[in-house]
Write an enzyme that holds these catalytic residues in place. Structure first.
Site, PDB file in Angstrom:
ATOM      1  N   HIS A   1       0.654  -0.949   0.162  1.00 59.69           N
ATOM      2  CA  HIS A   1      -0.259  -0.075  -0.368  1.00 59.69           C
ATOM      3  C   HIS A   1       0.299   0.950   0.069  1.00 59.69           C
ATOM      4  O   HIS A   1       1.844   1.641   0.817  1.00 59.69           O
ATOM      5  CB  HIS A   1      -1.095  -0.058   1.183  1.00 59.69           C
ATOM      6  CG  HIS A   1      -1.737   0.977   1.342  1.00 59.69           C
ATOM      7  ND1 HIS A   1      -3.392   1.209   0.862  1.00 59.69           N
ATOM      8  CD2 HIS A   1      -1.756   2.892   1.333  1.00 59.69           C
ATOM      9  CE1 HIS A   1      -3.691   2.075   0.641  1.00 59.69           C
ATOM     10  NE2 HIS A   1      -2.601   3.110   1.368  1.00 59.69           N
ATOM     11  N   CYS A   2       0.651   2.367  -1.211  1.00 61.99           N
ATOM     12  CA  CYS A   2       2.054   3.517  -1.468  1.00 61.99           C
ATOM     13  C   CYS A   2       0.866   4.635  -0.729  1.00 61.99           C
ATOM     14  O   CYS A   2       0.282   4.791  -1.259  1.00 61.99           O
ATOM     15  CB  CYS A   2       1.880   3.346  -2.308  1.00 61.99           C
ATOM     16  SG  CYS A   2       2.955   5.202  -2.791  1.00 61.99           S
ATOM     17  N   PRO A   3       1.838   4.627   0.491  1.00 63.59           N
ATOM     18  CA  PRO A   3       1.127   6.001   1.210  1.00 63.59           C
ATOM     19  C   PRO A   3       0.864   7.485  -0.198  1.00 63.59           C
ATOM     20  O   PRO A   3       0.103   8.359   0.887  1.00 63.59           O
ATOM     21  CB  PRO A   3       1.802   6.127   2.553  1.00 63.59           C
ATOM     22  CG  PRO A   3       2.766   5.333   2.236  1.00 63.59           C
ATOM     23  CD  PRO A   3       2.956   4.620   1.513  1.00 63.59           C
TER      24      PRO A   3
ATOM     25  N   GLY B   1      -1.951   7.018  -1.885  1.00 66.18           N
ATOM     26  CA  GLY B   1      -2.894   7.078  -1.670  1.00 66.18           C
ATOM     27  C   GLY B   1      -3.432   5.864  -1.595  1.00 66.18           C
ATOM     28  O   GLY B   1      -5.180   5.413  -2.043  1.00 66.18           O
TER      29      GLY B   1
END
Length: 199
Positions: free
Chosen positions: A100-102, A105
């Site tokens: 999950h890439c912050p 998003g």
């Protein structure tokens, strides 16, 4: 390289963040115990106990002639396909889940991994490009005004700020690009790998 490249990077960012990463649709109710089949591993539940629906934690399925153990997801109420994981942030099961890439998003998975890789690669190239031409601009300022490096920075502060910014940014996006290129070259990317491991 210029406005067109920046626009392409922005489009890649939008494709990465806006595209479905490979969400596996949830079941509205758990599968019936008789639908599971005889290959289920009932002993995988802690203490030999079963869930409220009497479903085993894992079951064996045949994929291309290989027996693969798939896990049950209590949240999505389904047996996850091979190389599928549940993202605790998005609260969805994602096919060929990478992370999950912050920064974008969004989860990175089966359907948006190539856009993510193109995005970070393009951002790395853009950082190197901007840094190089700002350095060249500072050098030309030094030659034109016959001054020191410090005075050239004072005469062209935007170039100095951009050099500092891109120098810091290239370590992040460049490191991410290098890491993912390493994963691809060693066949460790889940959707490129021929192994049927389940995380």
């Amino acid at each position: 390289m210029g406005t067109k490249t920046k626009l392409e990077i922005l489009v890649l960012l939008l494709l990465t963040s806006g595209r479905d990463p490979g969400i596996v649709p949830r079941n509205s109710h758990p599968p019936e115990p008789e639908d599971i089949g005889e290959s289920s591993n009932l002993s995988d539940w802690p203490g030999g106990q079963h869930g409220s629906a009497g479903l085993p934690l894992t079951k064996d399925v045949l994929v291309n002639g290989v027996l693969v153990k798939v896990k049950y997801c209590h949240t999505c109420m389904l047996y996850r396909p091979p190389r599928c994981s549940h993202c605790s942030i998005c609260n969805n099961c994602i096919e060929r889940f990478d992370h999950h890439c912050p920064w974008v998003g969004q989860c990175i998975g089966k359907r948006n991994y190539r856009f993510f890789l193109m995005f970070v690669s393009s951002a790395t190239v853009l950082c190197i490009y901007v840094f190089t031409f700002c350095w060249v601009n500072i050098g030309k300022t030094m030659d034109t005004h016959e001054c020191t490096f410090g005075r050239a920075i004072l005469k062209s502060p935007i170039s100095a700020i951009l050099m500092l910014y891109t120098f810091v940014a290239v370590w992040f996006v460049g490191g991410l690009t290098s890491f993912h290129l390493y994963l691809i070259s060693t066949n460790q990317v889940r959707f490129l790998s021929s192994r049927c491991s389940n995380s």
